[in-house]
Write a protein that holds these residues in place. Structure first.
Motif, PDB file in Angstrom:
ATOM      1  N   ILE A  82      24.869  18.475  13.619  1.00 43.09           N
ATOM      2  CA  ILE A  82      25.972  19.531  12.733  1.00 43.09           C
ATOM      3  C   ILE A  82      25.438  20.812  12.655  1.00 43.09           C
ATOM      4  O   ILE A  82      24.175  21.042  11.937  1.00 43.09           O
ATOM      5  N   THR A  83      25.770  21.887  13.191  1.00 39.75           N
ATOM      6  CA  THR A  83      25.254  23.098  13.061  1.00 39.75           C
ATOM      7  C   THR A  83      26.493  24.157  12.907  1.00 39.75           C
ATOM      8  O   THR A  83      27.536  23.878  13.187  1.00 39.75           O
ATOM      9  N   ASP A  84      26.124  25.448  11.972  1.00 43.32           N
ATOM     10  CA  ASP A  84      27.125  26.343  11.879  1.00 43.32           C
ATOM     11  C   ASP A  84      26.622  27.630  11.839  1.00 43.32           C
ATOM     12  O   ASP A  84      25.075  27.690  11.633  1.00 43.32           O
ATOM     13  N   GLN A  85      27.342  28.623  11.854  1.00 40.73           N
ATOM     14  CA  GLN A  85      27.033  30.174  11.983  1.00 40.73           C
ATOM     15  C   GLN A  85      26.877  30.555  10.439  1.00 40.73           C
ATOM     16  O   GLN A  85      27.582  30.260   9.574  1.00 40.73           O
ATOM     17  N   GLY A  86      25.641  31.449  10.341  1.00 35.77           N
ATOM     18  CA  GLY A  86      25.441  32.192   9.074  1.00 35.77           C
ATOM     19  C   GLY A  86      26.112  33.448   9.254  1.00 35.77           C
ATOM     20  O   GLY A  86      27.093  33.817   9.877  1.00 35.77           O
ATOM     21  N   GLU A  87      25.262  34.449   8.724  1.00 36.60           N
ATOM     22  CA  GLU A  87      25.791  35.714   8.374  1.00 36.60           C
ATOM     23  C   GLU A  87      25.726  36.776   9.761  1.00 36.60           C
ATOM     24  O   GLU A  87      26.879  37.404  10.096  1.00 36.60           O
ATOM     25  N   VAL A  88      24.485  36.511  10.499  1.00 36.90           N
ATOM     26  CA  VAL A  88      24.228  37.253  11.659  1.00 36.90           C
ATOM     27  C   VAL A  88      23.917  36.391  12.797  1.00 36.90           C
ATOM     28  O   VAL A  88      22.793  36.389  13.408  1.00 36.90           O
ATOM     29  N   PRO A  89      24.985  35.691  13.464  1.00 35.90           N
ATOM     30  CA  PRO A  89      24.729  34.526  14.566  1.00 35.90           C
ATOM     31  C   PRO A  89      24.612  34.825  15.928  1.00 35.90           C
ATOM     32  O   PRO A  89      23.981  34.403  16.909  1.00 35.90           O
ATOM     33  N   ASN A  90      24.990  36.312  16.136  1.00 30.83           N
ATOM     34  CA  ASN A  90      25.206  36.865  17.520  1.00 30.83           C
ATOM     35  C   ASN A  90      23.807  36.902  18.241  1.00 30.83           C
ATOM     36  O   ASN A  90      22.789  37.769  17.775  1.00 30.83           O
ATOM     37  N   GLY A  91      23.828  36.335  19.196  1.00 30.07           N
ATOM     38  CA  GLY A  91      22.543  36.472  20.103  1.00 30.07           C
ATOM     39  C   GLY A  91      21.433  35.293  20.115  1.00 30.07           C
ATOM     40  O   GLY A  91      20.448  35.390  20.498  1.00 30.07           O
ATOM     41  N   TYR A  92      22.077  34.311  19.145  1.00 28.39           N
ATOM     42  CA  TYR A  92      21.170  33.272  18.852  1.00 28.39           C
ATOM     43  C   TYR A  92      22.043  31.973  19.091  1.00 28.39           C
ATOM     44  O   TYR A  92      23.019  32.053  18.612  1.00 28.39           O
TER      45      TYR A  92
END
Lengths: 118, 112
Positions: free
Chosen positions: A54-64
């Motif tokens: 289970i994973t999810d995006q935070g505030e600054v996910p782009n490029g990672y």
């Protein structure tokens, strides 16, 4: 009990290169996260995970990108490094919050990876 | 949304001076509040926390009280030491999950 470990400590990349920052914890924590620390901006959440698979995006996910195949490991992948990704990266882990409640659990941080992209 | 506003630094004090670092938070939900400290070249570590209104967190001579009426969680220490030189981060939890929202950090330097 090693706590949260991160490798490498330092890394220099050229623009466009890819790499993986490693993070591991031996405290059986459900929650793991990646932050980046930039001057004057505090810590910003990149990605997080509340358990294996289970994973999810935070505030600054782009490029990672991230994945969580085991409870212990939570690697962070830079797909095509850019100078804007020059930063210090911290991995953290904690117990999961009780369902529907804010967490009061301590987050344990690794020592950080200093990344420079030229 | 959730945010934390923290006193900007850097702050320079003489040894044995009184320290206050201000922190205010948005009053969304019922957050837990934290102060983390980062010593040079290291990751962050928890300094103290408070989980409900009027709670006081304390550790290593530092204190902070959860003030709901002023949405504040100011860090104080009566007599600072050179070894307290570090960057201090205020943080709040977010309702229903483990995510933390951090302030921008305050760099503290104590001179002998």
């Amino acid at each position: 009990n090693a706590g949260v470990t991160q490798t490498p400590k330092f890394q220099v990349l050229k623009t466009g290169q890819s790499m993986t920052l490693q993070c591991a914890q031996d405290m059986n924590h459900e929650y793991m996260s990646w932050y980046r620390q930039d001057p004057g901006m505090g810590l910003r959440l990149i990605h997080y995970s509340v358990g294996a698979g289970i994973t999810d995006q935070g505030e600054v996910p782009n490029g990672y990108n991230v994945s969580r195949s085991t409870t212990e490991d939570f690697p962070l992948r830079l797909l095509s490094a850019a100078p804007s990704q020059t930063s210090v990266y911290f991995c953290a882990s904690s117990y999961a919050a009780p369902l529907g409640l804010p967490s009061s659990y301590e987050q344990y941080f690794g020592p950080g990876t200093r990344l420079t992209v030229t | 949304g959730n945010s934390v506003t923290q006193m900007e630094g850097p702050v320079t004090l003489s040894e044995e001076a009184f320290l206050t670092i201000n922190c205010t938070y948005t009053a969304t939900g019922y957050p837990s509040l934290f102060w983390y400290v980062q010593y040079p070249g290291e990751g962050l570590q928890l300094l103290l926390k408070a989980t409900k209104a009027d709670d006081k967190g304390s550790n290593k001579g530092f204190e902070a009280t959860y003030r709901k009426e002023t949405t504040s969680f100011h860090l104080e220490k009566g007599s600072v030491q050179v070894s307290d030189s570090a960057v201090y981060f205020c943080a709040r939890s977010n309702f229903g999950n483990e995510k933390l929202t951090f302030g921008t950090g305050t760099r503290l330097t104590i001179i002998p």
